[in-house]
Structures are given as C-alpha cells and as structure tokens.
Design an enzyme around this catalytic site. Sequence first.
Site, short mmCIF file in Angstrom:
data_model
loop_
_atom_site.label_atom_id
_atom_site.label_comp_id
_atom_site.label_asym_id
_atom_site.label_seq_id
_atom_site.Cartn_x
_atom_site.Cartn_y
_atom_site.Cartn_z
N GLU A 1 -10.26 8.02 -13.83
CA GLU A 1 -9.80 7.12 -15.01
C GLU A 1 -11.09 6.83 -15.70
O GLU A 1 -11.89 6.07 -15.32
CB GLU A 1 -9.25 5.73 -14.48
CG GLU A 1 -7.94 5.98 -13.44
CD GLU A 1 -8.49 6.13 -12.03
OE1 GLU A 1 -9.72 5.90 -11.71
OE2 GLU A 1 -7.73 6.46 -11.39
N TYR B 1 -2.10 9.83 4.90
CA TYR B 1 -1.45 9.09 3.98
C TYR B 1 -0.37 10.03 3.34
O TYR B 1 0.68 9.54 3.04
CB TYR B 1 -2.60 9.24 2.59
CG TYR B 1 -2.19 8.88 1.35
CD1 TYR B 1 -2.05 7.29 1.16
CD2 TYR B 1 -1.67 9.59 0.03
CE1 TYR B 1 -1.73 6.60 0.02
CE2 TYR B 1 -1.24 8.85 -1.14
CZ TYR B 1 -1.29 7.66 -1.25
OH TYR B 1 -0.78 7.11 -2.38
O1 LIG Z 1 -9.14 6.99 -8.84
C1 LIG Z 1 -8.61 7.52 -7.85
C2 LIG Z 1 -8.37 6.74 -6.64
C3 LIG Z 1 -7.38 7.44 -5.84
N1 LIG Z 1 -7.07 8.44 -5.95
C4 LIG Z 1 -6.04 9.27 -4.88
C5 LIG Z 1 -6.70 9.21 -3.68
C6 LIG Z 1 -5.96 8.18 -2.86
O2 LIG Z 1 -5.78 8.78 -1.43
C7 LIG Z 1 -4.74 7.94 -3.44
C8 LIG Z 1 -4.14 6.58 -3.37
O3 LIG Z 1 -5.09 5.74 -3.70
P1 LIG Z 1 -4.89 4.09 -3.72
O4 LIG Z 1 -4.63 3.96 -2.43
O5 LIG Z 1 -6.13 3.31 -4.39
O6 LIG Z 1 -3.81 3.85 -4.81
P2 LIG Z 1 -2.64 2.65 -4.82
O7 LIG Z 1 -2.29 2.59 -6.29
O8 LIG Z 1 -2.91 1.56 -3.95
O9 LIG Z 1 -1.37 3.50 -4.03
P3 LIG Z 1 -0.71 3.48 -2.67
O10 LIG Z 1 0.09 2.26 -2.91
O11 LIG Z 1 0.04 4.70 -2.41
O12 LIG Z 1 -2.05 3.40 -1.82
O13 LIG Z 1 -4.80 8.30 -4.80
C9 LIG Z 1 -7.07 9.24 -7.10
O14 LIG Z 1 -6.73 10.58 -7.19
N2 LIG Z 1 -7.88 8.61 -8.08
#
Ligand SMILES: O=c1ccn([C@H]2C[C@H](O)[C@@H](COP(=O)(O)OP(=O)(O)OP(=O)(O)O)O2)c(=O)[nH]1
Length: 178
Positions: free
Chosen positions: A121, A151
């Site tokens: 981003e 994951y």
């Molecule tokens: O800028 C980023 C941050 C993370 N990831 C990937 C790596 C990570 O393993 C996955 C999930 O990241 P995160 O846990 O921060 O996302 P979330 O929005 O909390 O999704 P979830 O609910 O699936 O954990 O996305 C990216 O591709 N870009």
Amino acid sequence: MILTKAAITAAIATGEISIDPFDPGRLSPNAYDWRLGETLRICDGHLDAARPTTFTETTIPGSGTVLEPGVLYLGVTYEKTGSETYAQMLNGDRTTGSLGIWVHVSAPLGHVGHAIRWTLEIRATKPVRVYPRMTFGKLIFLATAGDRASYQHTGGKYAATEGIDISRLYTELAGDPR
Ligand SMILES: O=c1ccn([C@H]2C[C@H](O)[C@@H](COP(=O)(O)OP(=O)(O)OP(=O)(O)O)O2)c(=O)[nH]1
C-alpha cells in the site's frame, strides 16, 4: 529473534524459507533487500471499508512512473516469499524512506505459512519516480515462540490470494446491516 544473513542462507538451503527469485547478493546482515514488482493499481477514488475498492491497473514501464501524493497505490513485491517456520516483517529501507516513500500502510506482518507476492500500500510524500524491480525495502525473518499455526490453514482473509489484492473487509461486512 531476528534471523541473520547466515541463518537466512541456511534456511533457504533447507527449504524452511523460500524467496523466489533469490539473489544471495541481496542479503544484508539481518535482512533481504526485496524489489518493487511491475504492476500498480491506482486507487484515486473514495474508499469505503464496506465496498470493494475501485482502481485502474497499470504496468510500470522501464522509464518509471511518477507516484503522486494523495493517491493510494496498491503494488506488489517482485519476489514471492514464504516460510512455514518463520514469521516475516516487510518494510521499506533507509533509501526509499529518504525518497519520502511509504511502502505499506501499517501492515508489515507476514504470517507463518503464507507464501506470497506481497500487496504493497504505497504512498508518496512528494512526486517521486519509481522503477520496476528497483530495491524497495527490507524483509526480515523472525523465529516464533509457542505453537505455530499456518495462515494457509487458518482461514485468513488473504489465504487464497497472491499478488495485489484490494481490502477484503467488504466480504466480512457484507451481511452487516448498516
Ligand atoms: O501490507 C501487507 C500486509 C500483509 N500482507 C499479507 C501477509 C500476511 O500473511 C497477510 C495477512 O495480513 P494481516 O494479518 O495484516 O491482514 P488482516 O487484514 O488482519 O487479515 P486476516 O484477518 O486474514 O489476518 O497478508 C500483504 O500482502 N501486504
């Protein structure tokens, strides 16, 4: 605990860490110097967490693309990285920081068991020209404590996606009356 250059090299050899493509010359004492991929999604409309983000997709030419302040760009890492053993943290570096570039918006964590080209981003402080495959930041690997869960097998929102993906929060908010 952060992995050193020697520990990353050893983990690449055993397959505990994958970096594709891997260039040993990109290893620094505690990190791997990752590169910017070629595709950018330009998100210059209004953003709404409950709706899919609209964007136009472009390929960064060899002559580069100027990033403008006030625009959210979704980019992608050139490398696909992953590990079933170590967690990852992706960040910018001294050089991109000095050019006023944020390589992600407060989302540095890569979960154990998520092998991906990362979504970036990207934001710019000032207009700045960037080039495909330029070094964009540092990736570190961290040893975990406690039981590990992959994951890929725990139903994460982004488990099925690789490369650039918009926010998927709208899929969770879809049935939510507002
Ligand atoms: O800028 C980023 C941050 C993370 N990831 C990937 C790596 C990570 O393993 C996955 C999930 O990241 P995160 O846990 O921060 O996302 P979330 O929005 O909390 O999704 P979830 O609910 O699936 O954990 O996305 C990216 O591709 N870009």
